[in-house]
Design an enzyme around this catalytic site. Structure first.
Site, PDB file in Angstrom:
ATOM      1  N   CYS A 209       0.842  -1.200   0.000  1.00 43.55           N
ATOM      2  CA  CYS A 209       0.000   0.000   0.000  1.00 43.55           C
ATOM      3  C   CYS A 209       0.880   1.255   0.000  1.00 43.55           C
ATOM      4  CB  CYS A 209      -0.892  -0.012   1.235  1.00 43.55           C
ATOM      5  SG  CYS A 209      -1.790   1.513   1.516  1.00 43.55           S
ATOM      6  N   SER A 210       0.660   2.127  -0.960  1.00 40.53           N
ATOM      7  CA  SER A 210       1.482   3.338  -1.068  1.00 40.53           C
ATOM      8  C   SER A 210       1.310   4.253   0.146  1.00 40.53           C
ATOM      9  CB  SER A 210       1.165   4.099  -2.355  1.00 40.53           C
ATOM     10  OG  SER A 210      -0.179   4.543  -2.350  1.00 40.53           O
TER      11      SER A 210
END
Length: 116
Positions: free
Chosen positions: A10-11
């Site tokens: 997840c960024s």
């Protein structure tokens, strides 16, 4: 010490971890998809966040629909159990320190736990 419930794919989660590390924080990273929190941990975490279970859920995840979690008759205990059994439903990242917790959306939210 800041505990970070983290998903490396997840960024936003990666950005939150990076911000904490750049700030010099000591971080305990928990990859919650591999090591999901227990029912008791999630219940306590919800209390720290001041949220109800559905507010911590990623409602656009496929499991949310598949498990009919939008059913308003479901009790709190059922929603928490669903997150324990399907940790991908848990919003991320979540940072915890000193009895307080924040969701890192935006990632800068995690910096609120520093220096307190």
């Amino acid at each position: 010490m800041i505990r970070l419930y983290h998903n490396p794919k997840c960024s936003k989660s990666r950005a939150a971890l990076s911000l904490l590390e750049e700030a010099g924080a000591e971080v305990e990273v928990i990859e919650y998809l591999k090591h999901p929190p227990s029912y008791e941990e999630l219940d306590q975490l919800l209390g720290m966040l001041g949220l109800e279970p559905r507010e911590l859920m990623r409602q656009k995840e496929e499991e949310y629909a598949d498990l009919y979690l939008d059913d308003i008759t479901l009790e709190r205990k059922h929603l928490i159990a669903a997150m324990v059994d399907n940790p991908s439903l848990i919003e991320r990242p979540i940072a915890i320190a000193g009895g307080r917790a924040v969701i890192g959306r935006p990632p800068e939210q995690v910096l609120k736990l520093l220096g307190e």
